[in-house]
Design a protein around this motif. Structure first.
Motif, PDB file in Angstrom:
ATOM      1  N   ASP A  23       0.811  -1.224   0.000  1.00  0.00           N
ATOM      2  CA  ASP A  23       0.000   0.000   0.000  1.00  0.00           C
ATOM      3  C   ASP A  23       0.841   1.269   0.000  1.00  0.00           C
ATOM      4  O   ASP A  23       0.310   2.379  -0.014  1.00  0.00           O
ATOM      5  CB  ASP A  23      -0.934   0.013   1.204  1.00  0.00           C
ATOM      6  CG  ASP A  23      -0.189  -0.010   2.536  1.00  0.00           C
ATOM      7  OD1 ASP A  23       1.030  -0.295   2.543  1.00  0.00           O
ATOM      8  OD2 ASP A  23      -0.835   0.236   3.586  1.00  0.00           O
ATOM      9  N   ALA A  68       0.351   3.881  -3.070  1.00  0.00           N
ATOM     10  CA  ALA A  68      -0.869   4.696  -2.992  1.00  0.00           C
ATOM     11  C   ALA A  68      -0.731   5.771  -1.920  1.00  0.00           C
ATOM     12  O   ALA A  68      -1.132   6.929  -2.131  1.00  0.00           O
ATOM     13  CB  ALA A  68      -2.069   3.807  -2.705  1.00  0.00           C
ATOM     14  N   LEU A  69      -0.172   5.415  -0.793  1.00  0.00           N
ATOM     15  CA  LEU A  69       0.000   6.388   0.290  1.00  0.00           C
ATOM     16  C   LEU A  69       0.933   7.523  -0.132  1.00  0.00           C
ATOM     17  O   LEU A  69       0.654   8.699   0.111  1.00  0.00           O
ATOM     18  CB  LEU A  69       0.558   5.685   1.529  1.00  0.00           C
ATOM     19  CG  LEU A  69      -0.413   4.769   2.276  1.00  0.00           C
ATOM     20  CD1 LEU A  69       0.339   3.886   3.258  1.00  0.00           C
ATOM     21  CD2 LEU A  69      -1.484   5.593   3.005  1.00  0.00           C
TER      22      LEU A  69
END
Length: 210
Positions: A50, A53-54
């Motif tokens: 993730d 995206a962060l």
């Protein structure tokens, strides 16, 4: 002198891509004893899925409003990009999985782009060896010609976006010796292997020369 070495195999103990990358690295380190080798193994130490995206969303978020997770992802992206910027030479060992690159490599590449910017020439003029290995055959005239969606992507990112001085070593048919139905390809696979071993040594010597 600093060599950056990246591996992406999920089978580090029996990696065919690592075998070839090791030969290229050995030529470089022999010419630069005591030099630094910065390593990152995406197969055994994968990056957070993730994180891209962060980091990407953080770039569109006011600094004061960024979450701790976004800040951590941005820091990771910057660190990965800096590893490439600091390299005098680069070796990447990237196997072919499911007709493309692995999720581990894609996360890494996306994070580097998040850390450096989408068009930053991180490797401009940097001698770079890409080792890629494929279990089957995907060349002209084979039943799966055109199914290799990994090598073109790797070349676009490394040579066209990051502007590396790129040498590609590609070994096909790595599964011929162990896969039922591929027995008749064993001799061809052995020739591919021998040629790739020679190419890896030569690429390592060329890496030094450049």
């Amino acid at each position: 002198m600093n060599l950056f070495r990246l591996d992406a195999s999920i089978l580090p103990g029996s990696s065919t891509s690592a075998e070839l990358a090791d030969l290229a690295e050995a030529e470089w380190t022999a010419a630069h004893p005591g030099s630094t080798v910065t390593r990152r193994h995406l197969g055994s130490s994968p990056l957070p899925a993730d994180a891209w995206a962060l980091a990407t969303l953080a770039a569109f978020t006011a600094e004061a409003e960024r979450t701790p997770a976004q800040l951590e992802a941005l820091a990771l992206a910057g660190e990965l990009a800096e590893e490439l910027r600091a390299a005098d030479a680069v070796i990447l060992a990237v196997p072919f999985y499911n007709f493309g690159v692995s999720q581990h490599f894609k996360v890494w590449a996306d994070l580097v782009i998040a850390g450096a910017g989408p068009t930053a020439p991180l490797l401009a003029g940097t001698p770079t060896v890409l080792v890629t290995t494929l279990g089957g055959g995907y060349g002209p005239g084979t039943p799966r010609e055109g199914w290799d969606h990994s090598t073109p992507y790797l070349e676009r990112i490394l040579a066209d976006v990051w502007q590396a001085d790129l040498t590609v070593i590609k070994r096909e048919l790595t599964l011929a010796a162990t896969t039922p139905g591929m027995e008749e390809l064993k001799d061809l696979a052995a020739r591919h292997h021998a040629e790739a071993l020679g190419a890896a040594r030569e690429a390592g010597r060329a890496l030094v020369g450049r």
